[in-house]
Design a protein around this motif. Structure first.
Motif: not given
Length: 206
Positions: A4, A58-61, A63, A91-93
């Protein structure tokens, strides 16, 4: 894993999408494609930003948050920077910045062994903090120089302020008249929420 990309410019007059092609090429060099772009015109010294908030939502772990430089993500003070990092980590980004080579391994394949990954993660975290601190100092120095220049110009009767973007503001006024939401207007024009508020207030008073 989704990549992203976050693109930011400080003012409405600046092109926030300037680095888009560079980010696309950078991701491709590392065998990745950018899944979504989040673009906004807002100061990096502001913690609450609608585009960045959408990216986090919008993010997922796992990403990747891809940026051109750390200053595009933050010109925050230390307390706000720690808060932003906390949100990103929650968020695990993983942050990958083109100007931080230690972060590039998060995009590449094959994956490094566990020791190497942990070592680079520690180094990268330290460099992120250092670069964020430098970005904040640069912001404060630039603000001080601008204020000094404006003070001199005012004293000499030369300061007139920033010229209004009449064409853009007329378009915003038209969108407001058609009932478009502020978020849709911001996305369509790339302007800040403060600009929409100013035009809306002027339209109401007219």
């Amino acid at each position: 894993m989704f990549v992203r990309a976050y693109l930011r410019a400080s003012t409405d007059e600046q092109d926030a999408t300037r680095a888009r092609d560079e980010l696309v090429a950078f991701a491709a060099e590392h065998g990745q494609k950018i899944a979504a772009f989040y673009v906004e015109n807002v100061s990096g010294a502001k913690l609450e930003r609608s585009g960045l908030a959408r990216l986090l939502a919008d993010s997922h772990p796992g990403d990747v948050l891809l940026i051109e430089g750390v200053d595009r993500l933050s010109r925050l003070d230390e307390k706000q920077w720690e808060e932003l990092k906390g949100r990103i980590n929650a968020h695990g980004l993983r942050i990958v910045s083109m100007d931080l080579p230690t972060s590039h391994m998060m995009l590449g394949t094959p994956k490094p062994d566990d020791f190497t990954a942990r070592l680079f993660a520690a180094i990268n975290a330290m460099l992120l903090d250092v670069t964020a601190a430098v970005s904040r100092k640069d912001y404060l120095d630039r603000r001080r120089r601008q204020e000094q220049g404006q003070a001199r110009a005012k004293a000499e009767g030369r300061y007139k302020g920033r010229p209004e973007d009449v064409k853009r503001n007329a378009a915003i006024s038209g969108m407001l008249g058609r009932g478009m939401s502020w978020s849709a207007i911001i996305d369509a024009t790339g302007c800040s929420r403060a600009t929409v508020a100013k035009v809306a207030k002027r339209s109401t008073a007219a």
